[in-house]
Design a protein around this motif. Structure first.
Motif, PDB file in Angstrom:
ATOM      1  N   PHE A 216      18.313 -26.713  16.623  1.00 53.63           N
ATOM      2  CA  PHE A 216      18.390 -27.374  18.089  1.00 53.63           C
ATOM      3  C   PHE A 216      19.713 -28.032  18.044  1.00 53.63           C
ATOM      4  O   PHE A 216      20.555 -28.170  19.119  1.00 53.63           O
ATOM      5  CB  PHE A 216      17.226 -28.349  18.626  1.00 53.63           C
ATOM      6  CG  PHE A 216      15.994 -27.499  19.023  1.00 53.63           C
ATOM      7  CD1 PHE A 216      16.305 -26.291  19.407  1.00 53.63           C
ATOM      8  CD2 PHE A 216      14.930 -27.733  18.548  1.00 53.63           C
ATOM      9  CE1 PHE A 216      15.067 -25.337  19.645  1.00 53.63           C
ATOM     10  CE2 PHE A 216      13.738 -27.034  19.099  1.00 53.63           C
ATOM     11  CZ  PHE A 216      14.054 -25.875  19.376  1.00 53.63           C
TER      12      PHE A 216
ATOM     13  N   THR B 113      21.663 -15.373  25.557  1.00 53.84           N
ATOM     14  CA  THR B 113      20.918 -15.833  26.704  1.00 53.84           C
ATOM     15  C   THR B 113      21.527 -16.916  27.525  1.00 53.84           C
ATOM     16  O   THR B 113      21.384 -16.940  28.409  1.00 53.84           O
ATOM     17  CB  THR B 113      19.478 -16.173  26.283  1.00 53.84           C
ATOM     18  OG1 THR B 113      18.870 -15.229  25.440  1.00 53.84           O
ATOM     19  CG2 THR B 113      18.425 -16.733  27.189  1.00 53.84           C
ATOM     20  N   GLN B 114      22.173 -17.801  26.704  1.00 52.24           N
ATOM     21  CA  GLN B 114      22.513 -19.220  27.521  1.00 52.24           C
ATOM     22  C   GLN B 114      23.926 -18.886  28.387  1.00 52.24           C
ATOM     23  O   GLN B 114      24.200 -19.212  29.217  1.00 52.24           O
ATOM     24  CB  GLN B 114      22.819 -20.338  26.428  1.00 52.24           C
ATOM     25  CG  GLN B 114      21.960 -20.944  25.936  1.00 52.24           C
ATOM     26  CD  GLN B 114      20.822 -21.746  26.919  1.00 52.24           C
ATOM     27  OE1 GLN B 114      21.712 -22.540  27.842  1.00 52.24           O
ATOM     28  NE2 GLN B 114      19.747 -21.942  26.848  1.00 52.24           N
TER      29      GLN B 114
ATOM     30  N   LEU C 287      17.924 -15.964  15.863  1.00 49.37           N
ATOM     31  CA  LEU C 287      17.532 -16.601  16.906  1.00 49.37           C
ATOM     32  C   LEU C 287      18.861 -17.454  17.382  1.00 49.37           C
ATOM     33  O   LEU C 287      19.267 -17.707  18.713  1.00 49.37           O
ATOM     34  CB  LEU C 287      16.545 -17.813  16.867  1.00 49.37           C
ATOM     35  CG  LEU C 287      14.952 -17.116  16.674  1.00 49.37           C
ATOM     36  CD1 LEU C 287      14.057 -18.380  16.402  1.00 49.37           C
ATOM     37  CD2 LEU C 287      14.588 -16.364  17.922  1.00 49.37           C
ATOM     38  N   MET C 288      19.687 -17.790  16.800  1.00 51.94           N
ATOM     39  CA  MET C 288      20.968 -18.739  16.916  1.00 51.94           C
ATOM     40  C   MET C 288      21.600 -17.567  17.877  1.00 51.94           C
ATOM     41  O   MET C 288      22.387 -17.936  18.758  1.00 51.94           O
ATOM     42  CB  MET C 288      21.650 -19.012  15.866  1.00 51.94           C
ATOM     43  CG  MET C 288      21.104 -20.420  15.386  1.00 51.94           C
ATOM     44  SD  MET C 288      21.647 -20.606  13.441  1.00 51.94           S
ATOM     45  CE  MET C 288      23.507 -20.811  13.862  1.00 51.94           C
TER      46      MET C 288
ATOM     47  N   HIS D 171      22.417 -16.705  30.990  1.00 49.90           N
ATOM     48  CA  HIS D 171      21.764 -17.815  32.290  1.00 49.90           C
ATOM     49  C   HIS D 171      22.709 -18.513  32.925  1.00 49.90           C
ATOM     50  O   HIS D 171      22.510 -18.985  34.280  1.00 49.90           O
ATOM     51  CB  HIS D 171      20.962 -18.705  31.662  1.00 49.90           C
ATOM     52  CG  HIS D 171      20.118 -19.543  32.241  1.00 49.90           C
ATOM     53  ND1 HIS D 171      19.147 -19.010  33.245  1.00 49.90           N
ATOM     54  CD2 HIS D 171      20.266 -20.735  32.376  1.00 49.90           C
ATOM     55  CE1 HIS D 171      18.581 -20.427  33.651  1.00 49.90           C
ATOM     56  NE2 HIS D 171      19.428 -21.300  33.510  1.00 49.90           N
TER      57      HIS D 171
ATOM     58  N   PHE E 257      22.829 -25.763  18.430  1.00 52.27           N
ATOM     59  CA  PHE E 257      22.784 -25.508  19.627  1.00 52.27           C
ATOM     60  C   PHE E 257      23.549 -26.356  20.650  1.00 52.27           C
ATOM     61  O   PHE E 257      24.694 -26.022  21.283  1.00 52.27           O
ATOM     62  CB  PHE E 257      21.608 -24.928  20.368  1.00 52.27           C
ATOM     63  CG  PHE E 257      21.014 -23.818  19.835  1.00 52.27           C
ATOM     64  CD1 PHE E 257      21.726 -22.842  19.218  1.00 52.27           C
ATOM     65  CD2 PHE E 257      19.577 -23.729  19.928  1.00 52.27           C
ATOM     66  CE1 PHE E 257      21.075 -21.858  18.629  1.00 52.27           C
ATOM     67  CE2 PHE E 257      19.039 -22.779  19.448  1.00 52.27           C
ATOM     68  CZ  PHE E 257      19.818 -21.532  18.730  1.00 52.27           C
TER      69      PHE E 257
ATOM     70  N   GLU F 283       7.483 -17.655  15.731  1.00 51.90           N
ATOM     71  CA  GLU F 283       7.573 -19.145  15.837  1.00 51.90           C
ATOM     72  C   GLU F 283       6.706 -19.497  14.575  1.00 51.90           C
ATOM     73  O   GLU F 283       7.103 -20.720  13.963  1.00 51.90           O
ATOM     74  CB  GLU F 283       6.719 -19.552  17.198  1.00 51.90           C
ATOM     75  CG  GLU F 283       6.665 -20.905  17.336  1.00 51.90           C
ATOM     76  CD  GLU F 283       5.705 -21.291  18.443  1.00 51.90           C
ATOM     77  OE1 GLU F 283       5.494 -22.380  18.752  1.00 51.90           O
ATOM     78  OE2 GLU F 283       5.273 -20.322  19.196  1.00 51.90           O
TER      79      GLU F 283
ATOM     80  N   GLN G 217      20.633 -14.894  19.650  1.00 54.77           N
ATOM     81  CA  GLN G 217      20.258 -14.652  20.670  1.00 54.77           C
ATOM     82  C   GLN G 217      20.198 -15.718  21.804  1.00 54.77           C
ATOM     83  O   GLN G 217      20.375 -15.597  22.926  1.00 54.77           O
ATOM     84  CB  GLN G 217      18.423 -14.519  20.644  1.00 54.77           C
ATOM     85  CG  GLN G 217      18.249 -13.189  19.634  1.00 54.77           C
ATOM     86  CD  GLN G 217      18.400 -11.820  20.753  1.00 54.77           C
ATOM     87  OE1 GLN G 217      19.178 -10.858  20.042  1.00 54.77           O
ATOM     88  NE2 GLN G 217      17.986 -11.963  21.738  1.00 54.77           N
ATOM     89  N   GLU G 218      20.140 -16.907  21.204  1.00 56.63           N
ATOM     90  CA  GLU G 218      20.343 -18.136  21.997  1.00 56.63           C
ATOM     91  C   GLU G 218      21.697 -18.329  22.737  1.00 56.63           C
ATOM     92  O   GLU G 218      21.711 -18.422  24.094  1.00 56.63           O
ATOM     93  CB  GLU G 218      20.158 -19.380  21.316  1.00 56.63           C
ATOM     94  CG  GLU G 218      20.350 -20.590  21.876  1.00 56.63           C
ATOM     95  CD  GLU G 218      18.979 -20.910  23.036  1.00 56.63           C
ATOM     96  OE1 GLU G 218      19.176 -21.701  23.863  1.00 56.63           O
ATOM     97  OE2 GLU G 218      18.092 -19.905  23.277  1.00 56.63           O
ATOM     98  N   HIS G 219      22.739 -17.852  21.919  1.00 59.75           N
ATOM     99  CA  HIS G 219      24.046 -17.899  22.614  1.00 59.75           C
ATOM    100  C   HIS G 219      24.040 -16.848  23.543  1.00 59.75           C
ATOM    101  O   HIS G 219      24.756 -17.184  24.845  1.00 59.75           O
ATOM    102  CB  HIS G 219      25.101 -17.580  21.261  1.00 59.75           C
ATOM    103  CG  HIS G 219      26.517 -17.229  22.011  1.00 59.75           C
ATOM    104  ND1 HIS G 219      27.199 -18.481  22.785  1.00 59.75           N
ATOM    105  CD2 HIS G 219      27.314 -16.263  21.964  1.00 59.75           C
ATOM    106  CE1 HIS G 219      28.214 -18.010  23.270  1.00 59.75           C
ATOM    107  NE2 HIS G 219      28.269 -16.754  22.635  1.00 59.75           N
TER     108      HIS G 219
END
Length: 202
Positions: free
Chosen positions: A8, A99-100, A92-93, A103, A11, A74, A95-97
């Motif tokens: 986190f 997705t963000q 996940l890092m 979004h 991110f 998880e 994917q998060e980029h």
């Protein structure tokens, strides 16, 4: 829990100073992640989860991660940390980029995208001596986004050679080549796949 906090924090830093973060920062990040992740080439749980994601989200018609797979990811990162779980965190890092950016209606940072998927590919290959189809798909997308046509085509050819039944790879190959035999295959055998609908192949 310490590892999750680190992610986190990453991110938070990344979205504040994205221009300064690419390969060098990711290399430092993976060193920190691997300090808390046991490496075991005989434990395939992390690899199998990446395969589950591929089959449930990219290869299937439904585009939906099952609750079972979601809970495993998880659990393996936060509660019962399995060997090689740094691969899941790195995934996940990535994917998060994506997705963000989507979004927030922002342009995806293709340089970060390439650096991240390259690192994930190297780590997976170093442990398991093989590369999942998911990596070829992400790498093709990242290189295409960075306007690296020759390398993206090379990756596409290489991926299809290893995974000839991969629908996303076949779709990308068709879109880049307009191969009529491949178009026929996609329409006749995969007409309900989300990518066929998204790219309006008919």
């Amino acid at each position: 829990m310490k590892q999750l906090f680190f992610v986190f924090a990453f991110f938070s830093i990344y979205f504040s100073f994205s221009q300064n973060l690419h390969k060098e920062f990711l290399d430092k990040t993976i060193v920190e992640l691997k300090k808390e992740s046991k490496i075991d080439s005989k434990d395939f749980r992390a690899y199998d989860l990446l395969e589950s994601f591929y089959n449930e989200v990219l290869q299937s018609d439904n585009v939906e991660l099952t609750e079972e797979t979601s809970k495993k990811i998880e659990t393996y990162i936060v509660k019962d940390k399995i060997p090689n779980n740094h691969l899941l965190v790195l995934f996940l890092m990535y994917q998060e980029h994506i997705t963000q950016a989507l979004h927030n209606n922002e342009r995806i940072n293709s340089e970060y995208q390439i650096a991240c998927v390259n690192l994930l590919e190297n780590e997976i290959n170093a442990i398991y001596s093989k590369i999942p189809a998911l990596i070829y798909i992400y790498k093709f997308e990242a290189l295409s986004a960075n306007d690296n046509e020759s390398e993206s085509k090379r990756i596409l050819f290489e991926g299809l050679k290893k995974y000839p039944n991969s629908i996303p790879l076949k779709v990308y190959f068709y879109l880049s080549s307009s191969d009529n035999s491949l178009k026929k295959d996609l329409i006749e055998n995969h007409k309900n796949h989300w990518m066929i609908k998204q790219f309006d192949i008919k």
